[in-house]
Enzyme design. Sequence first.
Site, mmCIF file in Angstrom:
data_model
loop_
_atom_site.group_PDB
_atom_site.id
_atom_site.type_symbol
_atom_site.label_atom_id
_atom_site.label_comp_id
_atom_site.label_asym_id
_atom_site.label_seq_id
_atom_site.Cartn_x
_atom_site.Cartn_y
_atom_site.Cartn_z
ATOM 1 N N HIS A 199 0.862 -1.180 0.000
ATOM 2 C CA HIS A 199 0.000 0.000 0.000
ATOM 3 C C HIS A 199 0.893 1.222 0.000
ATOM 4 C CE1 HIS A 199 -3.704 2.328 0.819
ATOM 5 N NE2 HIS A 199 -2.849 3.144 1.415
ATOM 6 N N CYS A 200 0.797 2.028 -1.043
ATOM 7 C CA CYS A 200 1.682 3.189 -1.203
ATOM 8 C C CYS A 200 0.985 4.447 -0.694
ATOM 9 C CB CYS A 200 2.075 3.359 -2.670
ATOM 10 S SG CYS A 200 3.195 4.742 -2.937
ATOM 11 N N PRO A 201 1.486 5.061 0.387
ATOM 12 C CA PRO A 201 0.848 6.286 0.892
ATOM 13 C C PRO A 201 1.052 7.476 -0.029
ATOM 14 C CG PRO A 201 2.870 5.835 2.103
ATOM 15 C CD PRO A 201 2.639 4.653 1.207
#
Length: 211
Positions: free
Chosen positions: A79-81
Amino acid sequence: DQVRHLSSVSSLSVYRVKDPEVPNSANSPTYRPPPRTKEILVRGQPIKLKYCFTCKIFRPPRASHCSLCDNCVERFDHHCPWVGNCVGKRNYRYFYMFIVSLAFLCVFFFSCAVTHLILITKDEKKPFLDAIKDSPASVIVGVVCFFSVWSVLGLAGFHTYLTTSNQTTNEDIKGSFSSKRGQESFNPYTHGNVCSNCFYVLCGPTPPSLI
């Protein structure tokens, strides 16, 4: 529905099971919760499918449930912020091209900033410190790119390694295909060589949305 036996990676899809809830209470003696795992074979390698009680499916191979997005993501990488969502099967190639192009951009800007300062020094025959005073913008750009390029290049290099071996960040961190306790393990999703893995990950057909 039962999870079908996989003979090849191309046959991967979402396998749903019947909703485990029954009309009567969960305390009823007829209530039977679904099994937590099922084991299948992918190219001779045993793979465990975990049941997701939130999505009510057996997660496909390489899938994982994201607590932030609150759904299961096929070929879950991370999950890429920074982009605000998960990187998975349908958008990994765009994420990879984004970080590689960003790495080239940082190197290009840094090279242009340094070249500009050197040209001012040579053409106007000024000391380097005077060139810095004449073009402070080049100094700022050079400093920002110098400290940014290492992390961006490192990230691009790491994902290049993952692409060439057809792995995900999640699998690499967990050591899913590393030898454990003397038992030999291999990546059943690899296509045999670097070029084939790159073509499959970056140039293969985009799978349809499951939403």
